[in-house]
Design a protein around this motif. Structure first.
Motif, PDB file in Angstrom:
ATOM      1  N   LEU A   1       0.833  -1.201   0.000  1.00  0.00           N
ATOM      2  CA  LEU A   1       0.000   0.000   0.000  1.00  0.00           C
ATOM      3  C   LEU A   1       0.870   1.253   0.000  1.00  0.00           C
ATOM      4  CD1 LEU A   1      -2.846  -0.968   2.498  1.00  0.00           C
ATOM      5  CD2 LEU A   1      -3.177  -0.227   0.140  1.00  0.00           C
ATOM      6  N   ARG A   2       1.895   1.242   0.839  1.00  0.00           N
ATOM      7  CA  ARG A   2       2.774   2.401   0.928  1.00  0.00           C
ATOM      8  C   ARG A   2       3.554   2.610  -0.370  1.00  0.00           C
ATOM      9  NH1 ARG A   2       5.129   1.201   5.391  1.00  0.00           N
ATOM     10  NH2 ARG A   2       6.998   0.225   4.519  1.00  0.00           N
ATOM     11  N   SER A   3       4.067   1.526  -0.939  1.00  0.00           N
ATOM     12  CA  SER A   3       4.866   1.652  -2.164  1.00  0.00           C
ATOM     13  C   SER A   3       4.002   2.078  -3.342  1.00  0.00           C
ATOM     14  CB  SER A   3       5.565   0.319  -2.476  1.00  0.00           C
ATOM     15  OG  SER A   3       4.649  -0.662  -2.925  1.00  0.00           O
ATOM     16  N   THR A   4       2.744   1.621  -3.381  1.00  0.00           N
ATOM     17  CA  THR A   4       1.839   2.012  -4.461  1.00  0.00           C
ATOM     18  C   THR A   4       1.567   3.511  -4.419  1.00  0.00           C
ATOM     19  OG1 THR A   4       0.764  -0.155  -4.489  1.00  0.00           O
ATOM     20  CG2 THR A   4      -0.460   1.676  -5.435  1.00  0.00           C
ATOM     21  N   LEU A   5       1.318   4.043  -3.223  1.00  0.00           N
ATOM     22  CA  LEU A   5       1.085   5.480  -3.077  1.00  0.00           C
ATOM     23  C   LEU A   5       2.326   6.264  -3.485  1.00  0.00           C
ATOM     24  CD1 LEU A   5      -0.579   7.888  -2.154  1.00  0.00           C
ATOM     25  CD2 LEU A   5       0.219   7.474   0.188  1.00  0.00           C
ATOM     26  N   TYR A   6       3.497   5.788  -3.060  1.00  0.00           N
ATOM     27  CA  TYR A   6       4.750   6.454  -3.404  1.00  0.00           C
ATOM     28  C   TYR A   6       4.965   6.478  -4.914  1.00  0.00           C
ATOM     29  CZ  TYR A   6       9.783   6.894  -4.212  1.00  0.00           C
ATOM     30  OH  TYR A   6      11.002   7.265  -4.710  1.00  0.00           O
ATOM     31  N   LEU A   7       4.698   5.357  -5.561  1.00  0.00           N
ATOM     32  CA  LEU A   7       4.956   5.255  -6.991  1.00  0.00           C
ATOM     33  C   LEU A   7       3.991   6.119  -7.793  1.00  0.00           C
ATOM     34  CD1 LEU A   7       6.711   3.991  -9.126  1.00  0.00           C
ATOM     35  CD2 LEU A   7       5.224   1.988  -9.137  1.00  0.00           C
ATOM     36  N   THR A   8       2.715   6.164  -7.405  1.00  0.00           N
ATOM     37  CA  THR A   8       1.753   6.995  -8.139  1.00  0.00           C
ATOM     38  C   THR A   8       2.092   8.470  -8.003  1.00  0.00           C
ATOM     39  OG1 THR A   8       0.254   6.950  -6.228  1.00  0.00           O
ATOM     40  CG2 THR A   8      -0.155   5.364  -7.980  1.00  0.00           C
ATOM     41  N   GLU A   9       2.559   8.881  -6.831  1.00  0.00           N
ATOM     42  CA  GLU A   9       2.952  10.275  -6.649  1.00  0.00           C
ATOM     43  C   GLU A   9       4.241  10.575  -7.413  1.00  0.00           C
ATOM     44  OE1 GLU A   9       3.136  10.781  -2.450  1.00  0.00           O
ATOM     45  OE2 GLU A   9       0.976  11.126  -2.246  1.00  0.00           O
ATOM     46  N   LEU A  10       5.140   9.605  -7.467  1.00  0.00           N
ATOM     47  CA  LEU A  10       6.418   9.788  -8.150  1.00  0.00           C
ATOM     48  C   LEU A  10       6.222  10.018  -9.642  1.00  0.00           C
ATOM     49  CD1 LEU A  10       9.529   9.725  -7.701  1.00  0.00           C
ATOM     50  CD2 LEU A  10       9.455   7.323  -8.348  1.00  0.00           C
ATOM     51  N   ILE A  11       5.298   9.308 -10.248  1.00  0.00           N
ATOM     52  CA  ILE A  11       5.085   9.443 -11.691  1.00  0.00           C
ATOM     53  C   ILE A  11       3.930  10.390 -12.007  1.00  0.00           C
ATOM     54  CG2 ILE A  11       6.043   7.174 -12.194  1.00  0.00           C
ATOM     55  CD1 ILE A  11       3.294   6.044 -12.401  1.00  0.00           C
ATOM     56  N   GLY A  12       3.423  11.093 -10.977  1.00  0.00           N
ATOM     57  CA  GLY A  12       2.426  12.132 -11.188  1.00  0.00           C
ATOM     58  C   GLY A  12       1.062  11.649 -11.585  1.00  0.00           C
TER      59      GLY A  12
END
Length: 361
Positions: free
Chosen positions: A163-174
């Motif tokens: 869950l944490r990594s998914t949120l991080y990745l979506t924010e990282l790629i905008g």
């Protein structure tokens, strides 16, 4: 909540923008890249002594040889399907062991199913690590299956990290606020019991959705009803002021006791208000259901509306007075946006708490 009605959209998520992680070892620094995305699992025979074949997907389907008792232990749904009165529980030609017992699941995602079957069969070597980065689409596909077959419990060692990594990745790629990602993140939170994230995303969808959200789940009905209520509340003071100006409400003029000023102030304020509303596409003021913009876009348009009369110089004190409704309207708009109620019902909270216990988050 139905995941089957999620609109089909093309996704392009580029992992090349990810920065490599730094790993310090003694006096040197090594670069190690995390696994990004859910990799296809090639293994089809998950149990060499398996007694059940599962065909997942279509065109072509992927076949997995599994242990039916293992499936039944981790999923009440599988237990009923394989040992109950379902059609799948009937092994064809029980006297002929040469024929495979096959269950067909054409609607399920083969990659996500392969991961879950690998987990319950102890094939952890092909499972992404706790800190590995998963795309929203990956965790969405996984959570659709865990919800469908009541298997959220098998994700306990990984759910919080993914869950944490998914949120991080979506924010990282905008991509975190795009409609399709909000929909999928809302579903993931629903299926895994992430109450805080569920409520946050529901509020984001409430504020940023431009049109009605159509889905069978009640949360979308609540979002849409609340969206219309907020729009109505944002428009109400503008309706009121326009009506007051048309009916010559003298309280809208600071110098209403001076008839000469009032007689010119109110008509000029009405003309300015209509012209300003028209310039942002809000004249005549529409009904809430007719508003094509999100709550945030509408609030920005309303903040730009000018409702002011022409200036008046008081001959007694020499001050220039200008009647302006703008400051009071700005305060009212902010009040409405800050007073949005919780979108969760008691039923939502009970479901999310139950799922959280299963997934371990």
């Amino acid at each position: 909540m139905s995941a089957s009605e999620e609109p089909q959209t093309s996704e392009s998520e580029d992992a090349t923008t990810l920065e490599p992680q730094l790993e310090a070892t003694n006096s040197q620094i090594n670069y190690t890249e995390p696994q990004v995305g859910l990799k296809p699992i090639q293994t089809s025979c998950l149990d060499p002594k398996g007694d059940l074949c599962i065909d997942v997907g279509m065109r072509p389907a992927r076949s997995f040889t599994v242990c039916l008792r293992t499936l039944a232990r981790v999923s009440p749904f599988w237990d009923k399907m394989l040992y109950g009165d379902f059609m799948e529980s009937k092994k064809p030609h029980p006297q002929d062991d040469s024929l495979e017992w096959t269950v067909k699941l054409p609607e399920d995602n083969p990659t996500a199913m392969a991961l879950l079957l690998s987990i319950i069969h102890g094939r952890f070597d092909v499972v992404p690590g706790y800190e590995d980065l998963l795309y929203v689409r990956d965790l969405y596909d996984i959570s659709v299956i865990t919800d469908k077959y009541d298997m959220a419990c098998v994700l306990q060692p990984w759910a919080r990290g993914w869950l944490r990594s998914t949120l991080y990745l979506t924010e990282l790629i905008g991509e975190s606020l795009r409609d399709q990602y909000c929909y999928k993140r809302l579903w993931i939170s629903w299926a895994l019991g992430d109450k805080a994230n569920f409520e946050e995303i529901a509020k984001i969808m409430l504020l940023t959705s431009c049109t009605s959200i159509r889905d069978s789940n009640k949360i979308y009905d609540i979002i849409e009803r609340t969206r219309l209520d907020i729009i109505e509340e944002l428009l109400a003071p503008f309706y009121k002021i326009i009506e007051g100006l048309i009916t010559n409400d003298k309280t809208l003029c600071k110098k209403h006791k001076k008839k000469n000023h009032r007689d010119s102030c109110l008509p000029s304020m009405l003309g300015t208000s209509i012209q300003s509303l028209h310039s942002v596409g809000l004249w005549p003021i529409p009904q809430p259901a007719e508003i094509p913009w999100s709550v945030l876009i509408l609030s920005d348009k309303l903040k730009s509306v000018k409702m002011e009369g022409k200036g008046y110089t008081d001959v007694e004190d020499g001050h220039v007075y200008k009647c302006c409704q703008g400051p009071a309207l700005q305060v009212e708009i902010e009040r409405v946006l800050k007073s949005i109620p919780s979108l969760l019902t008691e039923g939502h909270e009970c479901h999310l708490e139950c799922q959280a216990r299963k997934s371990g988050i």
